[in-house]
Design a protein around this motif. Structure first.
Motif, PDB file in Angstrom:
ATOM      1  N   THR B 155      70.759  16.560  71.867  1.00 35.06           N
ATOM      2  CA  THR B 155      71.393  15.229  71.061  1.00 35.06           C
ATOM      3  C   THR B 155      72.293  15.751  69.777  1.00 35.06           C
ATOM      4  OG1 THR B 155      69.293  14.118  70.559  1.00 35.06           O
ATOM      5  CG2 THR B 155      70.847  13.451  69.228  1.00 35.06           C
ATOM      6  N   VAL B 157      75.403  16.205  66.696  1.00 40.41           N
ATOM      7  CA  VAL B 157      75.968  14.793  65.606  1.00 40.41           C
ATOM      8  C   VAL B 157      77.470  15.526  64.470  1.00 40.41           C
ATOM      9  CG1 VAL B 157      74.817  13.744  63.074  1.00 40.41           C
ATOM     10  CG2 VAL B 157      73.843  14.162  64.687  1.00 40.41           C
ATOM     11  N   LEU B 177      75.419  11.285  71.573  1.00 39.14           N
ATOM     12  CA  LEU B 177      76.527  11.675  70.070  1.00 39.14           C
ATOM     13  C   LEU B 177      76.587  10.969  69.367  1.00 39.14           C
ATOM     14  CD1 LEU B 177      78.955  12.782  69.842  1.00 39.14           C
ATOM     15  CD2 LEU B 177      80.463  11.748  70.811  1.00 39.14           C
ATOM     16  N   TYR B 178      76.479  11.466  67.864  1.00 38.29           N
ATOM     17  CA  TYR B 178      75.952  10.361  66.564  1.00 38.29           C
ATOM     18  C   TYR B 178      78.251  11.116  65.768  1.00 38.29           C
ATOM     19  CZ  TYR B 178      71.658   9.010  68.239  1.00 38.29           C
ATOM     20  OH  TYR B 178      70.698   8.522  68.708  1.00 38.29           O
TER      21      TYR B 178
END
Lengths: 405, 405
Positions: B155, B157, B177-178
Motif C-alpha cells: 500500500t 501513499v 495507491l493513494y
C-alpha cells in the motif's frame, strides 16, 4: 595486441569493400554495409575467459568493435544489462527457462543506446562534425545525448506521435529537433533531403555501418551471461530489425571465434505488432524481402516501421537459424506488459511485452518446447511509455484523512 | 562460509539490541535501528579481490547484506551503476577529477531500487505478507514492483504532486495507491494510522532497518570502482538522507574490514534545495538535529522532506567526516541539469543536478580543492521528471516538407 581488429566494410549483397577509415554510408548498390574483423587474429590473441574481469560495459568486447583508438570512445557506462529469470511467469506459461534481457537498465533507458555509443564513437573517430537522423524517438534521444558528449551537432526528425519524453531528451541534449506529421518513413525522407543538400553524416538506421556493431553486443552479452552457452530461442521486437541482424552477426562471429560450439545457433524470432507486420508477412510467404505495410498502427511505437531497409538481412537471420516471425495484437501485448510487472516486478515497454506474448503463443503451438531456454528481449523501460498504463479511480485523501476512513 | 554475516539489530541512540530474525521497526526509544555484522569473521573469510569476479549487482556484497538465505533475494539486476568521469564539465568548473555515480542506470531508474531490493528481500525472509509506505514517488514505485515479485501486498501513499510516472509504476505493479493533497509528511501520518490499525509492516524510511543496507552499497561500489581507494568528497542530494547515512555506514564497515586504509574518509556533503534545507540549516547552526521546515518547496521533488527521521545520523556523518551542508537554488540546479546533458550526455534528475551545482559552489569557495577527487551522486534519470525540461518552438513539418524549406 590491438584495441580493435576491424578490417574493412563489406557489402552483404554485392561484396564490394570499403575502408573503415573514411566516411561511408550505403554501398553503391544501395545495400547497408557490414563491418568485418580479423577474427582469426582475435581468436589467436584473446580468450573468452579474459572477458570476465573487464569493465562492465559493452566496450568489454572492444576487439570486435570498430573503434581503433580507445580515446575516441564515447561512453556513459552502457551495456551488460541484466539477464533475469522470469521464474513465476515462466511456470505460468509453461516455459520454465524463460529469461528477460532487460535493456531498460542502460543510459537513456533503451537498447538504442548501444547503437548510439558505438555509432557516435566511430563517427568521432572518422571526423564527423554533424549528423542527422529520423527516429521513432528513442534512437533520436540516445544519439542526441551521445553526440552532445562527442561535440557533434545532431539534427533529429521524429513523428509527432513519438513518445513525448524523447522530445525532452533531444531538447535537453541541445540537439536540433523537428517533428513531422507522419511516420518514421516520412521523417526519413526529410532527413534524406537535408543530407543531400548539406552533405552531413546520415545516421539513419543502417545507412551508417556502426550502429549494428553496438546492437550486436546484446548477442555477445546473452551468450557470456549464460556462461558461453547459446540459448534455444531469442525473441526480438522487430521494427528496423537492427538488433536482430546484430545478434545474428554476433552469433556467427562467436562461432568463428570458437567461443561457442559450432553445431547449434538459437532460433531467432522476429516479433511484430499485428498492425505493422511486414517481416512476419514476408516470412509467412517465404519471401526474402518485405513490402511496405500500408496504414501501419500499433501501441508499440518503436516497432511501427512499415518497411525496413535491412529487411532482407532480418529474413536471412530467421531462415538461417530456423526461426520464425510472429505478430501479436496490441491488446495482448498491453495485457502482458501488466502481467510481467505484477508477476515479476519488471515494468517493461510495449515492444518488450510483445516478445513475452509471442513466447506464450509459440509455446501453445509447441514451436517452443518445454525444455527450451528462451530469451525475451525487452528493448526499453516502461517509464518511457507512460500512456501504456491507464490510471483509474486513484483515491485522493486530505491530510489527516485515514485510509478507508 | 556463510552467505550473510548479519549479527543483530542495534539502536544507535540507546544501544538496545534486537533480533534480525523477527519483524522489528523502530527502537523502543523511537530511534531507527541499524544492522550489525560479524565484520571480524567477514575479514577472515573474504578478500576484497574476491569481489571482482562476482555477479554484476549489489548482491556481490552479500556477506555484509542482511539476507541469510540466497533463495529470498528479490533481484531485477540492480546495482553496479556506472561511475563516469565528467571530464569536460570538470574542466569547466575547475574540478578536474569530477565523477558522476549514475543511479539512473538501474531497474525503475532511481537509487530507491537498492533499498527496495534489500528491504523487500529481508521482508520476505522474515515472513512479511503486507507492507505500507509514504513516498515522494520513486521509493513507492520501486517497493511496489519488488513487492509484486515477492508476492507481498503493498500500500503506497504519495503526494498528489509527486512525479506522475511513479503513479503508473505503482499501478502497473498492482499495488494499492493513494494520493494525498499534501506533503510526504502528510502521507507518513496516513500510513502511520493504517499501520496502527492494521498491524502491517511499516516500510517508511528508516522505520524498517534494511533499506539503509541497500543504500549503503553505493558506498561499497564507489570505493570498489575506484580500485578500493576512497575519493576526497562525495556530494549527496539529501531528503530523508538514507543514502548518505548508508554511505557513511559503508565507509566505517570498509575501514573495519581493512578494505580501505584507515587514515582518511571522504568528506560527505548533504546537498539540499534552498526551498527545503533543514539539514543545511542545522549544520550551519552546529546542531545535532534539524527542525521541521515550514512551507517547503522545490523543483527537486525527491528532496522535499521538511523533517527527516534520521536527521541526527545525517548530521553525524557530516560532522565526523569534516563534510558540510549546501543549499542550491532551483534556478541553479535546473540550469546545471541542462548543462550536464549538453556537455556530458547524461540526462540526470534535478536532485542529481543539485550535487553538481553544489560542487561548483564549493569549488568557488575553495572548500573543494583542485586536486580533490569528487563524486556527485545522481539519484535518478531525468526521464522520470519530464516537467524539468521545457519545450519551445519545436517546428512541425508536413511529410515531404524540407527542413528550412
Amino acid at each position: 595486441m590491438e584495441f580493435s581488429y576491424i578490417s574493412h566494410l563489406e557489402c552483404p549483397k554485392c561484396h564490394e569493400t570499403y575502408s573503415e577509415n573514411e566516411i561511408n554510408q550505403l554501398c553503391k548498390c544501395g545495400s547497408p554495409l557490414l563491418v568485418r574483423y580479423r577474427l582469426h587474429d582475435v581468436k589467436a590473441n584473446v580468450q573468452k575467459e579474459d572477458i570476465a574481469s573487464r569493465e562492465n560495459s559493452l566496450w568489454r568486447y572492444h576487439e570486435v568493435l570498430p573503434v581503433k583508438d580507445q580515446a575516441n570512445i564515447v561512453s556513459l557506462g552502457e551495456g551488460m544489462t541484466p539477464l533475469v529469470p522470469l521464474e513465476k511467469l515462466g511456470k505460468k506459461i509453461d516455459v520454465p527457462q524463460l529469461y528477460l534481457k532487460d535493456e531498460g537498465v542502460i543510459p537513456t533507458g533503451t537498447f538504442k543506446t548501444r547503437g548510439a555509443s558505438v555509432g557516435v564513437s566511430k563517427a568521432k573517430e572518422i571526423g564527423v562534425k554533424q549528423l542527422a537522423m529520423p527516429t521513432n524517438g528513442n534512437a533520436g534521444s540516445a544519439w542526441a545525448l551521445y553526440s552532445a558528449k562527442a561535440d557533434i551537432k545532431a539534427t533529429i526528425v521524429m513523428p509527432k506521435d513519438a513518445p513525448k519524453i524523447t522530445r525532452k531528451e533531444v531538447a535537453v541534449a541541445g540537439a536540433e529537433l523537428y517533428l513531422v506529421d507522419g511516420l518514421i518513413s516520412d521523417a526519413g525522407k526529410i532527413v534524406g533531403g537535408l543530407i543531400e543538400k548539406e552533405g552531413i553524416y546520415d545516421a539513419s538506421t543502417l545507412k551508417e555501418p556502426y550502429r549494428i556493431e553496438g546492437k550486436k553486443t546484446m548477442g555477445y552479452e546473452i551468450v557470456e551471461q549464460l556462461n558461453w552457452e547459446v540459448p534455444d530461442v531469442i525473441l526480438y521486437p522487430t521494427g528496423g530489425g537492427v538488433g536482430l541482424i546484430g545478434i545474428y552477426k554476433a552469433l556467427l562471429e562467436l562461432k568463428e571465434l570458437g567461443w561457442i560450439s559450432a553445431d547449434k545457433l538459437p532460433r531467432l524470432v522476429a516479433v511484430q505488432a499485428e498492425g505493422c507486420a511486414p517481416i512476419v508477412k514476408a516470412w509467412q510467404e517465404g519471401k526474402r524481402e518485405s513490402e511496405f505495410w500500408e496504414n501501419s498502427e500499433t501501441a508499440a511505437f518503436g516497432i511501427n516501421v512499415p518497411k525496413a531497409i535491412g529487411d532482407f538481412l532480418v529474413l536471412e537471420a530467421i531462415y538461417e537459424t530456423n526461426g520464425c516471425g510472429v505478430a501479436v495484437s496490441d491488446e495482448d501485448l498491453l495485457q502482458v506488459q501488466k502481467e510481467v510487472a505484477m508477476t515479476e516486478g519488471n515494468f517493461i515497454c510495449p515492444e518488450g511485452a510483445a516478445t513475452v506474448a509471442a513466447a506464450q503463443m509459440l509455446r501453445q503451438q509447441n514451436w517452443i518446447k518445454e525444455s527450451d531456454k528462451v530469451i525475451c528481449l525487452n528493448t526499453g523501460q516502461g517509464i518511457k511509455y507512460p500512456d501504456s498504463v491507464s490510471l483509474e479511480n486513484i483515491p485522493l485523501l486530505q491530510p489527516n484523512q485515514p485510509i478507508n476512513g
